[in-house]
Design a protein around this motif. Sequence first.
Motif, PDB file in Angstrom:
ATOM      1  N   ALA A 139      37.469  38.107  42.334  1.00 20.82           N
ATOM      2  CA  ALA A 139      38.413  38.190  41.224  1.00 20.82           C
ATOM      3  C   ALA A 139      39.850  38.173  41.734  1.00 20.82           C
ATOM      4  O   ALA A 139      40.125  38.473  42.898  1.00 20.82           O
ATOM      5  N   ARG A 140      40.741  37.819  40.816  1.00 24.81           N
ATOM      6  CA  ARG A 140      42.189  37.893  41.050  1.00 24.81           C
ATOM      7  C   ARG A 140      42.781  38.892  40.070  1.00 24.81           C
ATOM      8  O   ARG A 140      42.233  39.114  38.990  1.00 24.81           O
ATOM      9  N   HIS A 141      43.932  39.478  40.447  1.00 23.77           N
ATOM     10  CA  HIS A 141      44.560  40.485  39.608  1.00 23.77           C
ATOM     11  C   HIS A 141      46.007  40.103  39.319  1.00 23.77           C
ATOM     12  O   HIS A 141      46.613  39.313  40.053  1.00 23.77           O
ATOM     13  N   PRO A 142      46.592  40.657  38.253  1.00 20.54           N
ATOM     14  CA  PRO A 142      47.949  40.267  37.845  1.00 20.54           C
ATOM     15  C   PRO A 142      49.007  40.479  38.913  1.00 20.54           C
ATOM     16  O   PRO A 142      50.038  39.790  38.910  1.00 20.54           O
ATOM     17  N   ASP A 143      48.797  41.430  39.823  1.00 25.00           N
ATOM     18  CA  ASP A 143      49.798  41.681  40.864  1.00 25.00           C
ATOM     19  C   ASP A 143      49.669  40.742  42.058  1.00 25.00           C
ATOM     20  O   ASP A 143      50.352  40.902  43.069  1.00 25.00           O
ATOM     21  N   GLY A 144      48.756  39.755  41.954  1.00 30.01           N
ATOM     22  CA  GLY A 144      48.604  38.781  43.017  1.00 30.01           C
ATOM     23  C   GLY A 144      47.593  39.152  44.083  1.00 30.01           C
ATOM     24  O   GLY A 144      47.421  38.405  45.058  1.00 30.01           O
ATOM     25  N   THR A 145      46.909  40.289  43.936  1.00 27.16           N
ATOM     26  CA  THR A 145      45.900  40.698  44.899  1.00 27.16           C
ATOM     27  C   THR A 145      44.534  40.150  44.513  1.00 27.16           C
ATOM     28  O   THR A 145      44.312  39.679  43.390  1.00 27.16           O
ATOM     29  N   PHE A 146      43.601  40.237  45.466  1.00 31.26           N
ATOM     30  CA  PHE A 146      42.249  39.721  45.281  1.00 31.26           C
ATOM     31  C   PHE A 146      41.244  40.812  45.614  1.00 31.26           C
ATOM     32  O   PHE A 146      41.522  41.714  46.413  1.00 31.26           O
ATOM     33  N   SER A 147      40.059  40.697  45.040  1.00 33.42           N
ATOM     34  CA  SER A 147      39.020  41.688  45.320  1.00 33.42           C
ATOM     35  C   SER A 147      37.658  41.134  44.949  1.00 33.42           C
ATOM     36  O   SER A 147      37.538  40.029  44.399  1.00 33.42           O
ATOM     37  N   VAL A 148      36.629  41.937  45.256  1.00 32.79           N
ATOM     38  CA  VAL A 148      35.287  41.728  44.731  1.00 32.79           C
ATOM     39  C   VAL A 148      35.030  42.853  43.741  1.00 32.79           C
ATOM     40  O   VAL A 148      35.282  44.021  44.054  1.00 32.79           O
ATOM     41  N   VAL A 149      34.546  42.518  42.549  1.00 34.69           N
ATOM     42  CA  VAL A 149      34.274  43.539  41.546  1.00 34.69           C
ATOM     43  C   VAL A 149      32.780  43.617  41.269  1.00 34.69           C
ATOM     44  O   VAL A 149      32.105  42.590  41.153  1.00 34.69           O
ATOM     45  N   LEU A 150      32.269  44.856  41.187  1.00 37.23           N
ATOM     46  CA  LEU A 150      30.902  45.106  40.766  1.00 37.23           C
ATOM     47  C   LEU A 150      30.932  45.492  39.291  1.00 37.23           C
ATOM     48  O   LEU A 150      31.755  46.316  38.880  1.00 37.23           O
ATOM     49  N   LEU A 151      30.040  44.890  38.510  1.00 40.32           N
ATOM     50  CA  LEU A 151      30.057  45.045  37.063  1.00 40.32           C
ATOM     51  C   LEU A 151      28.733  45.570  36.546  1.00 40.32           C
ATOM     52  O   LEU A 151      27.667  45.189  37.042  1.00 40.32           O
TER      53      LEU A 151
END
Length: 369
Positions: A40-52
Amino acid sequence: MHVDRRTLLLNSLAMLCVPATAGSALAGTDAAAAQFVSSARHPDGTFSVVLLAADGRVLRDIPLSARGHDIAVHSASGLAVAFSRRPGTFAVAFQTNSQRQPVVFTTPPDRHFFGHGAFSTDGRLLYATENNISDGVGVIGIYDVSAGFKKIGEYQSFGIGPHEVILLADGNTLVVANGGLDTMPDAARENLNVEDMRPSLAFVDRKSGALLQRHDLTAEARQLSIRHLAADPDGRVWFGGQWEGDPGSAPGLIGSFSRETAPSFANVTAHGSGDFKDYIGSVAVSADGRVLAASAPKAGRIIYVDTATATAIAIQDLKDTCGLAPVTADTFAETSGFGVFRAASPTGAIVTAQQLADVAFDNHLRRIG
């Protein structure tokens, strides 16, 4: 009155999948306990992996140093590996069932990832598609999980630009989508050989690295970069590709093949326009094997295909959609770059839906368990 298979399939889906508020239609089912994972991408320009969770709630967020692509999951152990986007060189391994510190590992200096990988059945080895940067030849990197994901060898992918690799149900056969496109980190994501593409599909013995079978696309389809794969219970492998030739002239974007049979394209022109903007972003086969879902992010559509007849049974709209994963027999989890997470069927029934304000889902979605 004669009822064909597609009509019967859609009628059965209509009975199984009715519109519902978030999570209610999954309550009390195995799917209600399912979890999913996506880059995923986030509004602040960072990236991550999200568990849902199955209803779209974010359970965990694991930071990435740059944009991620696909995630390989070994459900039995709860281990997962997120790969950097092509032509990235890092991957992040983490436990989906614990808060254990993630492990970051990288390719050797003369290799880069193509964003995909697959575990061996026992979870001891990870196979990753990579590029030999010096000569542009594709390889399958082999990583030892117990040794902190140390690279212990590699096999040929028997083509250029291997993208997705999957392990078939026999536990021994790797299938590789050789997209035919050469890339290098110094050239970012520029495709270096569009005029000389040779896409292919290769079956490789995971124990010996031997080529078991290879299918090259025909001359008219040689500019179709094969990207993504999904196997059905009958042993056929489905693919989605991106067309690099003249816009709108692709002979097909979705098809299937097996070790014994050459690739053939599905009929996806029914149920509305067949214009999918020359790009398929992800493919997934339903839990019962009867339906293939394929996302077309640029067109904002999801195409559902009857795997028995290789014919489209429905097309649904979802803006900037890409990630797909099976939920129940004929229901798919679907994500978009606008933060939508939903479970839906080819009938258009929305089983559960959530829109997250601070998450832009990336290309792929995987079910855990």
